[in-house]
Write a protein that holds these residues in place. Structure first.
Motif, PDB file in Angstrom:
ATOM      1  N   UNK A 116       1.081  -1.236  -0.020  1.00 27.08           N
ATOM      2  CA  UNK A 116       0.044  -0.027   0.126  1.00 27.08           C
ATOM      3  C   UNK A 116       0.953   1.232   0.026  1.00 27.08           C
ATOM      4  N   UNK A 117       0.568   2.063  -0.827  1.00 29.58           N
ATOM      5  CA  UNK A 117       1.396   3.093  -1.001  1.00 29.58           C
ATOM      6  C   UNK A 117       0.871   4.360  -0.038  1.00 29.58           C
ATOM      7  N   UNK A 118       1.384   5.378   0.296  1.00 33.91           N
ATOM      8  CA  UNK A 118       1.027   6.468   1.221  1.00 33.91           C
ATOM      9  C   UNK A 118       1.546   7.849   0.732  1.00 33.91           C
ATOM     10  N   UNK A 119       0.348   8.758   0.513  1.00 30.33           N
ATOM     11  CA  UNK A 119       0.642   9.914  -0.198  1.00 30.33           C
ATOM     12  C   UNK A 119      -0.098  11.029   0.902  1.00 30.33           C
ATOM     13  N   UNK A 120       0.639  12.130   1.195  1.00 27.59           N
ATOM     14  CA  UNK A 120       0.202  13.208   1.967  1.00 27.59           C
ATOM     15  C   UNK A 120       0.168  14.582   1.378  1.00 27.59           C
ATOM     16  N   UNK A 121      -0.880  15.331   1.204  1.00 32.55           N
ATOM     17  CA  UNK A 121      -0.625  16.610   0.623  1.00 32.55           C
ATOM     18  C   UNK A 121      -0.671  17.789   1.631  1.00 32.55           C
ATOM     19  N   UNK A 122      -1.255  17.655   2.803  1.00 26.18           N
ATOM     20  CA  UNK A 122      -1.131  18.426   3.960  1.00 26.18           C
ATOM     21  C   UNK A 122      -1.270  20.112   3.608  1.00 26.18           C
ATOM     22  N   UNK A 123      -0.063  20.675   4.049  1.00 23.45           N
ATOM     23  CA  UNK A 123      -0.267  22.327   3.619  1.00 23.45           C
ATOM     24  C   UNK A 123      -0.434  22.349   2.344  1.00 23.45           C
ATOM     25  N   UNK A 124      -0.141  21.759   1.449  1.00 21.57           N
ATOM     26  CA  UNK A 124      -0.238  22.204   0.058  1.00 21.57           C
ATOM     27  C   UNK A 124      -1.756  22.370  -0.167  1.00 21.57           C
ATOM     28  N   UNK A 125      -2.622  21.561   0.573  1.00 18.08           N
ATOM     29  CA  UNK A 125      -3.985  22.006   0.324  1.00 18.08           C
ATOM     30  C   UNK A 125      -4.592  22.959   1.197  1.00 18.08           C
TER      31      UNK A 125
END
Length: 366
Positions: A116-125
């Motif tokens: 399972x890959x994990x991606x985080x956008x956080x403060x970009x959004x």
């Protein structure tokens, strides 16, 4: 018999048309970053692809969650998703080891074990135009809105280093040497005839200078600090005005409806009562807003969390009423109301996008 075959063929076509297809992980990541470039994120943040399974990874389904907890990880495993988009990065501080003794490390182990890959956008959004802060600001139906802290145009580099060599061959040699010590995330190197141009952050300038002492000791160097114009509509937090003043009681009701909450916390400014029409402007910051909202001139601060003394400062020093909704409650609705649809559009329906059913804020009122 013919009618039966035609019915089966139509059924097959309808199933094939409606089921998700798939997309290469690298293509999915590119589309995620086209939507919200990592350059929008705060420098202290850890955004982007955080866990990448080995080999070529195909993505058929994505699970959206605000926090990647152990419960959400087990949900991802049981639902057989290929990628978890976790708004908050599960890897924030550097890991010195990955063992089963720490819950965050156990999450990474489980994701890797199950591909399972994990991606985080956080403060970009957070900074994105139409992102989480714009969604949160809509709770009170603003007349106008603008970022409290504007994002800048011109990419993520703060400085440029220009040097002119004696020949194109020398320029290529120097550029190749610089590329070996600079990674794409810390700087870029380009060549124009006999000139070499390096774009980087200020913190990388010493590394560039040391390398040039070795590969181009007698070449004159010019360093320029880049001036960046504000990027309209992009930035952290939102400062909003209202068409007509409202009471704190009306603000609470609107916020609870927008966020789907039964309870929020409120700290009235000294000049306000629950039924006084004192709110003409408000400032929002999804998540933890104390540092960004400090000193902002607005009648109301709307955020997830602030400490006791930060609330007192907002009330007494800034004269603002404060509404606190708990950290992730000011973000989670954005994933469901806005981001899910944006992802489905960006991924052209080729990847299934589902919401976590177990993700929730850890704090509840009892």
């Amino acid at each position: 018999m013919l009618q039966g075959r035609q019915h089966l063929l139509q059924l097959y076509r309808s199933v094939a048309w409606t089921r998700p297809f798939s997309m290469d992980l690298k293509d999915v990541v590119k589309r995620l970053e086209d939507l919200a470039p990592r350059s929008l994120a705060e420098s202290w943040d850890n955004v982007g692809l955080l866990v990448e399974p080995s080999g070529r990874k195909t993505v058929k389904s994505i699970l959206l969650t605000n926090d990647l907890t152990e419960a959400v990880t087990e949900e991802a495993v049981s639902r057989q998703v290929d990628l978890v988009l976790s708004y908050h990065p599960p890897i924030f501080r550097p890991l010195k080891r990955i063992t089963s003794s720490n819950w965050k490390e156990r999450i990474i182990i489980r994701c890797i074990e199950n591909g399972i890959a994990v991606y985080s956008p956080h403060t970009a959004h957070d900074a994105l135009l139409g992102g989480v802060n714009d969604w949160l600001a809509k709770a009170l139906e603003p007349k106008s809105t603008e970022p409290i802290q504007h994002s800048s145009e011109g990419g993520s580099w703060s400085h440029q280093v220009l040097l002119t060599t004696s020949s194109e061959e020398d320029a290529i040699r120097v550029a190749d040497s610089l590329k070996q010590v600079l990674k794409s995330r810390t700087g870029t190197v380009s060549i124009v005839a006999t000139a070499v141009l390096v774009s980087c952050q200020e913190s990388v300038l010493a590394l560039v200078a040391r390398e040039l002492e070795t590969c181009a000791p007698n070449v004159q160097i010019n360093v320029t600090q880049l001036q960046k114009a504000p990027r309209p509509g992009y930035g952290m937090g939102r400062l909003c005005t209202l068409e007509a003043p409202i009471t704190p009681a009306e603000a609470v009701a609107k916020v609870k409806k927008h966020l789907g909450l039964e309870h929020v916390r409120i700290a009235l400014s000294p000049k306000a009562t629950m039924d006084s029409h004192t709110i003409r402007s408000y400032a929002v910051c999804a998540g933890s807003g104390a540092s960004l909202l400090r000193g902002v001139r607005a009648d109301l601060y709307l955020t997830g969390e602030m400490s006791h003394h930060e609330v007192l400062d907002a009330n007494v020093q800034s004269g603002a009423t404060v509404i606190l909704c708990e950290h992730s409650n000011t973000e989670r609705g954005y994933l469901k109301d806005v981001l899910k649809g944006k992802l489905e559009q960006r991924l052209e329906g080729k990847v299934g996008v589902v919401m976590s059913e177990v993700d929730r804020d850890p704090l509840v009122v009892v």
